[in-house]
Design a protein around this motif. Sequence first.
Motif, short mmCIF file in Angstrom:
data_model
loop_
_atom_site.label_atom_id
_atom_site.label_comp_id
_atom_site.label_asym_id
_atom_site.label_seq_id
_atom_site.Cartn_x
_atom_site.Cartn_y
_atom_site.Cartn_z
N ARG A 101 -4.32 -5.43 -3.66
CA ARG A 101 -4.65 -6.24 -2.49
C ARG A 101 -3.77 -5.48 -1.38
O ARG A 101 -2.52 -5.69 -1.62
CB ARG A 101 -4.74 -7.74 -2.59
N VAL A 102 -4.14 -5.44 -0.05
CA VAL A 102 -3.53 -5.10 1.16
C VAL A 102 -2.66 -6.30 1.56
O VAL A 102 -3.21 -7.28 1.80
CB VAL A 102 -4.33 -4.41 2.05
N ILE A 103 -1.37 -5.98 1.82
CA ILE A 103 -0.52 -7.15 2.26
C ILE A 103 0.26 -6.79 3.53
O ILE A 103 0.71 -7.54 4.12
CB ILE A 103 0.62 -7.54 0.89
N GLU A 104 0.18 -5.35 3.84
CA GLU A 104 0.66 -5.03 5.05
C GLU A 104 0.36 -3.62 5.45
O GLU A 104 0.09 -2.78 4.82
CB GLU A 104 2.14 -4.77 4.96
N VAL A 105 -0.07 -3.74 6.89
CA VAL A 105 -0.49 -2.27 7.39
C VAL A 105 0.90 -1.78 8.32
O VAL A 105 1.40 -2.26 9.25
CB VAL A 105 -1.59 -2.60 8.54
N ALA A 106 1.34 -0.97 7.79
CA ALA A 106 2.70 -0.41 8.15
C ALA A 106 2.36 1.15 8.89
O ALA A 106 1.22 1.53 8.79
CB ALA A 106 3.75 0.01 7.03
N PRO A 107 3.03 1.75 9.58
CA PRO A 107 3.08 3.01 10.39
C PRO A 107 2.55 4.15 9.47
O PRO A 107 3.60 4.36 8.42
CB PRO A 107 4.43 3.29 10.88
N LYS A 108 1.50 4.70 9.32
CA LYS A 108 1.03 5.76 8.61
C LYS A 108 0.86 5.27 7.15
O LYS A 108 0.75 6.38 6.11
CB LYS A 108 1.74 6.94 8.65
N ARG A 109 0.68 3.96 6.65
CA ARG A 109 0.71 3.53 5.23
C ARG A 109 0.14 2.10 5.24
O ARG A 109 0.16 1.41 6.13
CB ARG A 109 1.79 3.81 4.43
N TRP A 110 -0.46 1.84 3.93
CA TRP A 110 -0.66 0.40 3.39
C TRP A 110 0.26 0.03 2.48
O TRP A 110 0.11 0.91 1.52
CB TRP A 110 -2.17 0.30 3.39
N ARG A 111 0.61 -1.08 2.41
CA ARG A 111 1.30 -1.61 1.17
C ARG A 111 0.49 -2.53 0.59
O ARG A 111 -0.40 -3.40 1.13
CB ARG A 111 2.68 -2.24 1.67
N LEU A 112 0.50 -2.42 -0.88
CA LEU A 112 -0.44 -3.30 -1.72
C LEU A 112 0.12 -3.77 -3.04
O LEU A 112 1.16 -3.45 -3.40
CB LEU A 112 -1.43 -2.12 -2.30
N GLU A 113 -0.27 -5.19 -2.94
CA GLU A 113 0.31 -6.01 -4.15
C GLU A 113 -0.54 -5.42 -5.40
O GLU A 113 -1.89 -5.45 -5.30
CB GLU A 113 0.25 -7.35 -3.98
N ILE A 114 -0.09 -4.76 -6.49
CA ILE A 114 -0.55 -4.31 -7.43
C ILE A 114 -0.14 -5.03 -9.10
O ILE A 114 -0.16 -4.38 -9.93
CB ILE A 114 -0.55 -2.83 -7.78
N ASN A 115 0.59 -6.14 -8.97
CA ASN A 115 1.03 -6.69 -10.18
C ASN A 115 2.14 -5.79 -10.67
O ASN A 115 2.29 -5.86 -11.79
CB ASN A 115 -0.01 -6.79 -11.26
N PHE A 116 2.79 -5.23 -10.17
CA PHE A 116 3.97 -4.53 -10.32
C PHE A 116 5.27 -4.91 -9.71
O PHE A 116 5.38 -6.24 -8.91
CB PHE A 116 3.87 -2.89 -9.85
N THR A 117 6.55 -4.78 -10.41
CA THR A 117 7.61 -5.06 -9.64
C THR A 117 8.09 -4.82 -8.25
O THR A 117 8.51 -5.64 -7.51
CB THR A 117 8.85 -4.61 -10.62
N GLN A 118 7.41 -3.83 -7.79
CA GLN A 118 7.56 -3.27 -6.16
C GLN A 118 6.00 -3.19 -5.82
O GLN A 118 5.15 -3.09 -6.49
CB GLN A 118 8.29 -2.07 -6.20
N ASP A 119 5.95 -3.25 -4.40
CA ASP A 119 4.80 -2.92 -3.75
C ASP A 119 4.37 -1.56 -3.94
O ASP A 119 5.12 -0.67 -3.95
CB ASP A 119 4.77 -3.43 -2.28
N ALA A 120 3.23 -1.22 -3.98
CA ALA A 120 2.57 0.09 -4.03
C ALA A 120 2.25 0.70 -2.39
O ALA A 120 2.13 -0.22 -1.62
CB ALA A 120 1.40 0.41 -4.75
N VAL A 121 2.18 2.04 -2.28
CA VAL A 121 2.16 2.49 -0.90
C VAL A 121 0.94 3.42 -0.81
O VAL A 121 1.01 4.13 -1.94
CB VAL A 121 3.52 3.28 -0.46
N LEU A 122 0.00 3.24 -0.03
CA LEU A 122 -1.00 4.13 -0.02
C LEU A 122 -1.03 4.76 1.48
O LEU A 122 -1.02 4.22 2.47
CB LEU A 122 -2.36 3.45 0.16
#
Length: 332
Positions: A101-122
């Motif tokens: 699930r997208v939690i932040e729209v950052a410059p040139k990337r999206w941050r996602l919550e994926i049930n991991f210790t850290q957020d994922a980056v697309l």
Amino acid sequence: MRDLQVTLNQTQRVRLQSAIRTLQELSSTSSSSAVAATVAVADVIPVNLEDGILKGHGTSEVDGQLMATLCGVVERVNKLVYVRALRARYKPEIGDIIVGRVIEVAPKRWRLEINFTQDAVLMLSSMNLPDGIQRRRTAVDELNMRSIFEEDDVICAEVRGFQHDGSLQLQARSQKYGKLERGQLLTAPPYLVKRRKQHFHHLEDYGVDLIIGCNGFMWVGEHIETGENDMLEDQENQLEKDGNSNAKPMGSQDEEKTFTPLETRRHICRIANAVRLLSALGFTLSLEAIIDTVKLSFSSNISIKDMLAAEFYVQTAEREVQRRVSSSKKKA
């Protein structure tokens, strides 16, 4: 079984305890005959340290012996010996299919919550643009990122690798990846999901798409055709709209494209409850187990809401006992 929160009568409790006892006996029998050994904390792992064995995660050398520091299964890769925990958080591997699930729209990337210790980056450069054309991303594309994905959108993607700061990097360079709509997002323990060759499933009998994410996030939604033909049709429709100044506003045909039939919604809820049920019982979340649970609910004439009731919990556990007994007889 710790997530099981239903009220059982005396008969149901006895039936469920009997089923659990049988499942434990079957699992202990299969584990004793398996090559991989199950160990607890402070158990000695039989290896010869003089052969240059490498101590991996979950192991420690004490008084010249290799001992386990956590409960799990002993795994060996060449000379590396480590213990794989039975219940652990999601550990990403390159090529994993995940749902986030997208939690932040950052410059040139999206941050996602994926049930991991850290957020994922697309990254914007790691996904297909809506027009489907392979080209360099421009400043206009960056300004239009929210028109592609915004906060709280559910996305399917693939693990590409790790960045220097340890964050997970994703990619969505295929028509099967992207935004997920008209469905339900489910959460299950990641250790119940086994890595398989196929995590995308189209259930034709129900008109439903099922995505079993390796990270424990699962998606059940209406089947949507994806491919180059759909992309070309969208482009042609867009050109017709741009070339026709007298284009009509959205009508009934456009509304039908975003409307999910009632029967399909019922199938989505039934499959979602099957996933919740198997997760609460601690069974492996495979396509076969989910479909088998759905068919059991139909054959037993169980309504969608009653799938999470006490009686169907017990029936599902007893059905799993029958399945494992029959499979063990076939192997024998």
